[in-house]
Design an enzyme around this catalytic site. Structure first.
Site: not given
Ligand code: COA
Length: 380
Positions: A259, A313
């Site tokens: 998130h 979700d």
């Molecule tokens: N699957 C795999 N890796 C994930 C991840 C996921 N769902 N969520 C975060 N990470 C990893 C990223 O690859 C990144 O790792 P890295 O630095 O080794 O590349 C790191 O965790 C970044 O984390 P964070 O800063 O918490 O994530 P973010 O703020 O960039 O992204 C989201 C937040 C929601 C976009 C992300 O968690 C995501 O893409 N989730 C999947 C889509 C989803 O379920 N969306 C609904 C959101 S309510």
């Protein structure tokens, strides 16, 4: 930075994150009808019985689609995505709205209160149509006879009935809770998109279309359809671990985890707990317990490997699946409810005479000192 009095995420006395709508806990709001929470968001306070009856009647009245709108829906190609179907129909349906020609919105600063009221009443009418568009659209696309709204049913029951799912108590309760959980969630991506467009002083319909365009994205609302794919692809618990590890090895995102809110990092949030609490026993009751075996395995691996907990979700998508909602309606159902969150935020922004959005930027390209000399086209 912006202010809001609509929704708030914080950590409760038990150390767990909690979501508040207008100061009420989501744990309490899910005990009531979806219509009550929508009223709360739009009017600022929970309705009494008389207010709720009048409000529900309004939603029922406006749920009907005008004949030209229905004809329009029949003309779409049968293979379009349901989010596009909904977007196009809503955009077309506004031509028939009773305020479509109302020029009031063109003077947002002179009439902030009245424009805010316009935003609420047009948003209410358009929102009331969304379940009908989704359900009829789905049935048209699949060559089935459409089912009209039934005024005897509450919002969630009517929604299911129009899709063609028997509105038994379990399914109605589950959808009612899902609609409340997805209703509003501070300044998320689609709400922000809607607010940006509203800040330009446009008509009351366009910001809602902007919200929808943003919600479709797979990192936001569209994630709930990707979660459905995840469960389909994993199929059985014994494949779960290898499937997720493979995805992580390929540096793919696993939908349903993570998130943007710092508050939710490594914490399980209230919407997840509420949806899980309903979905687990319902899955058992329907002989679908293996879904939660998969759910628990992938949650464990995501925590171990990435320190990420499920977002709303993951369990909501399972709940939708358990009550028989087809995957292609997952994100449209999200829109059916978040629409009212956009309306509440847009009305609040207009009422407070919010400024035209324009973020400051840090320019990192060539400036005056490195200015390039212009070469006429024929000499380049
Ligand atoms: N699957 C795999 N890796 C994930 C991840 C996921 N769902 N969520 C975060 N990470 C990893 C990223 O690859 C990144 O790792 P890295 O630095 O080794 O590349 C790191 O965790 C970044 O984390 P964070 O800063 O918490 O994530 P973010 O703020 O960039 O992204 C989201 C937040 C929601 C976009 C992300 O968690 C995501 O893409 N989730 C999947 C889509 C989803 O379920 N969306 C609904 C959101 S309510």
């Amino acid at each position: 930075m912006c202010t809001s009095d609509i929704s708030f995420t914080t950590v409760g006395a038990d150390g767990k994150p909690v979501l508040l709508y207008r100061g009420y806990s989501i744990y309490d709001l899910v005990k009531g009808l979806f219509e009550e929470s929508v009223y709360l968001l739009l009017e600022g306070e929970l309705p009494d019985q008389k207010q709720l009856t009048a409000f529900s009647q309004q939603l029922k009245k406006y749920s009907r689609l005008e004949d030209p709108v229905l004809e329009h829906m029949h003309a779409y190609p049968k293979n379009v995505q349901m989010m596009d179907f909904l977007f196009t129909t809503l955009s077309y349906a506004r031509f028939f709205d009773e305020d479509y020609h109302n020029p009031l919105w063109q003077k947002p600063h002179e009439n902030p209160e009245q424009v805010a009221e316009l935003i609420v009443r047009t948003g209410l009418r358009m929102g009331a149509k969304i379940p009908t568009i989704i359900a009829k659209g789905y049935r048209i696309r699949h060559g089935e006879t459409v089912i009209s709204p039934d005024p005897a049913l509450d919002y969630a029951a009517n929604f299911l009935n129009m899709i063609g799912i028997p509105p038994d108590d379990d399914a109605v309760n589950a959808l009612n809770v899902i609609l409340i959980l997805y209703l509003e969630h501070t300044i998320n991506c689609s709400t922000f998109s809607s607010l940006v467009v509203e800040s330009s002083g446009t008509d009351p319909y366009s910001p809602l279309l902007a919200g929808a365009a943003s919600l479709k994205g797979v990192l936001h609302g569209g994630a709930n359809e990707r979660v459905a794919d995840l469960f389909e692809e994993i199929e059985s618990p014994e494949h779960a671990e290898a499937y997720i590890l493979r995805k992580l090895k390929n540096k793919e995102r696993v939908s349903g985890f993570g998130h943007r809110l710092q508050l939710y990092k490594n914490r399980v949030e209230s919407r997840v707990l509420i949806a899980e609490q309903i979905a687990r026993p319902l899955a058992e009751k329907k002989g679908l317990g293996h879904y939660f075996e998969i759910y628990d395995i992938i949650s464990r691996i995501m925590l171990e490997e990435k320190e990420r907990t499920p977002n709303a979700d993951l369990p909501i998508c399972l709940l939708l699946k358990i009550i028989g909602i087809p995957r292609e309606l997952n994100t449209p159902i999200f829109q059916a409810t978040r629409h009212f969150g956009w309306v509440a935020n847009n009305a609040r922004q207009r009422k407070s005479n919010g400024p035209l959005y324009r973020p400051t930027q840090e320019y990192i390209g060539p400036g005056l000192e490195e200015m390039k000399s212009y070469v006429p086209l024929e000499q380049r």
